[in-house]
Write an enzyme that holds these catalytic residues in place. Structure first.
Site, mmCIF file in Angstrom:
data_model
loop_
_atom_site.group_PDB
_atom_site.id
_atom_site.type_symbol
_atom_site.label_atom_id
_atom_site.label_comp_id
_atom_site.label_asym_id
_atom_site.label_seq_id
_atom_site.Cartn_x
_atom_site.Cartn_y
_atom_site.Cartn_z
ATOM 1 C CD GLU A 252 -37.025 -37.899 42.277
ATOM 2 O OE1 GLU A 252 -35.880 -38.032 41.661
ATOM 3 O OE2 GLU A 252 -37.896 -38.122 41.811
ATOM 4 C CB CYS A 291 -36.820 -40.034 38.011
ATOM 5 S SG CYS A 291 -38.198 -40.253 39.224
#
Length: 498
Positions: A252, A291
């Site tokens: 990720e 993020c």
């Protein structure tokens, strides 16, 4: 255990083999918050060996699912018992507000409970119809083995739980390496795993830098899976290092996330207020160190001036300070390096023609001192040629772009090498769903931004990574599928005349 015994190998807390330590700094004033062990390659190899032995010879992979689920629930209960203590530690270590730290503990609790429920409610495997009553065919799921879990500095506790909970639910053993900047709550979580009764060697922890700890975990032949959350550059290094041993990899790697606002979403005063408020939340929660931060505001041209003016006015009023202080809404950046990086991005944007509407500097006055504070910043008149629009800043910086048509809005939102998350604001439900369907992002919010559900997959398209966390797919990452084909009435095949 002493303050510097933050390496956990085979059920034993210890210092680094080299004796090296690292000062963990409070981002609010740059003073030393804690001293932790600075592990190296030798510590990492020992942790991997302990995890390997625990998987190959220990009880955990063979523990009944109900017992594994019960342990996860005990961990969840312990997290709630220590909610204030751990929430405060997360706030001080990562710089976020105390309320954000508490929310993180609650979200981690939810993750452990979700994976406990998921794994215990599963069937015994998927029966495959072989077309004959004499054949019993079933697909079962088994643990991958030894998992290397590498987590980022912005949400150290939350990201650890997204990996640890499914890894344990599936029956794996692991070595976790938290960010060397914010390791403290991961140490606390491993303590709770031990207290909950996890067998020795199942959970191993090495505090230390990406090189050599993360690199060794990625390349080691006794590691069966590496799950990494962090930056794109580091993620590609992990993938290359893992290639020689052909281990499973889950990545990720962040995002550059669009928040698309159509004018019809702001046709009423309430709609306008909500869209502006959510644009602030999207961009500036945890000082933009998220993020999935909605750092790209893409607003319809006819709405631009009114929307940006109000957004900038409110951004200037955000209360900045130490995360544990009452009334603070935005804490410091995590490090001096991150502060300098943010300043450099803003300077480059202004040099490329962006118009500063709010922030753009460090706050002044008592209480800020040597802390890594930066004012929430709004940059207007941005375009895709700017670095600040293309690259992930990971700071409190919001860029503004505009569109005139729906097709143009979609094209702008998808014009990124990332594809983690995005938001769409419209009073027209059909348009909102249509645009959401066209966005190439792993999560799309309609008339909202940031919420996630532990039962729904999380991950991205493009360079935002590979694989998914959370949801059934998050558990599947930590499993191997095995087909068991049983012939209930074996007889000679007579393929060869013989």
């Amino acid at each position: 255990m002493s303050e510097q015994q933050t390496i956990h190998v085979g059920g034993v807390w210890r210092t680094a083999t080299s004796g090296a330590t690292r000062d963990i700094l409070d981002p609010a004033d740059a003073t030393t918050l804690a001293v932790v062990a600075e592990g190296g390659a030798e510590d990492t190899d020992a942790a991997i060996a302990a995890a390997r032995t625990a998987f190959d010879e220990g009880p955990w992979p063979r523990t009944p699912v109900a017992e594994r689920a019960a342990l996860l629930r005990r961990v969840a209960d312990l997290l709630q018992r220590d909610r204030e203590e751990i929430g405060l530690l997360e706030s001080r270590d990562a710089g976020k507000t105390l309320e954000e730290g508490r929310v993180d503990v609650d979200c981690v609790t939810d993750a452990f409970r979700y994976f406990a429920d998921l794994v215990v409610n599963e069937s015994g495997g998927r029966v495959v119809d072989a077309g004959s009553p004499e054949i019993h065919s079933v697909v079962v799921h088994e643990p991958v083995g030894v998992c290397a879990l590498i987590t980022p500095w912005n949400y150290p506790l939350l990201q650890a739980s997204w990996k640890i909970a499914p890894a344990l639910a599936a029956g794996n053993t692991f070595v976790i390496k938290p960010s060397e900047i914010t390791p403290l709550t991961t140490v606390a979580l491993v303590r709770l795993l031990v207290e909950a009764g996890l067998p020795a060697g199942v959970a191993n922890l090495v505090t230390g830098p990406g090189d050599p700890v993360g690199a060794r975990l990625s390349e080691h032949p006794d590691v069966d899976l590496v799950s990494f959350t962090g930056g794109l550059v580091s993620g590609t290094k992990v993938m290359r290092a893992a290639a020689d041993t052909v281990k499973k990899v889950a990545l990720e790697l962040g995002g550059k996330n669009p928040n698309v606002v159509f004018a019809d979403a702001c046709a009423t005063d309430e709609g306008f207020d909500t869209a502006v408020d959510q644009a602030l939340n999207a961009a500036f929660i945890h000082s933009g160190q998220v993020c999935s931060a909605g750092s790209r505001l893409i607003v319809e041209e006819s709405l631009r001036e009114r929307f940006v003016a109000e957004l900038a006015r409110r951004a200037e009023r955000i209360r900045i300070g130490r995360g544990t202080d009452r009334g603070v809404e935005c804490g410091p950046l995590v490090s001096a390096r991150q502060l300098a990086r943010t300043e450099e991005y803003v300077a480059s944007a202004l040099a490329e023609g962006a118009v500063l509407r709010a922030g753009g500097e460090r706050p002044e006055g008592p209480g800020y001192g040597a802390g890594y504070f930066y004012r929430p910043t709004v940059l207007d008149r941005c375009h895709r040629g700017m670095r600040v629009v293309r690259e992930e800043v990971f700071g409190p910086v919001l860029t503004v772009e505009t569109f005139r048509t729906e097709d143009e809005a979609v094209a702008l939102a998808n014009d990124t090498e990332y594809g983690l998350a995005g938001g769409v604001w419209s009073a027209d439900a059909g348009r909102a769903r249509r645009v959401a369907g066209r966005l190439r992002h792993g999560t799309v919010w309609i008339n909202d931004f940031h919420p996630y559900l532990p039962q729904a997959e999380w991950g991205g398209f493009g360079k935002s990574g590979i694989g998914r966390e959370l949801g059934p797919s998050g558990l599947a990452e930590y499993r191997e599928s095995k087909h068991v084909y049983q012939n209930l009435a074996p007889r000679p095949v007579r393929w060869f005349a013989g």
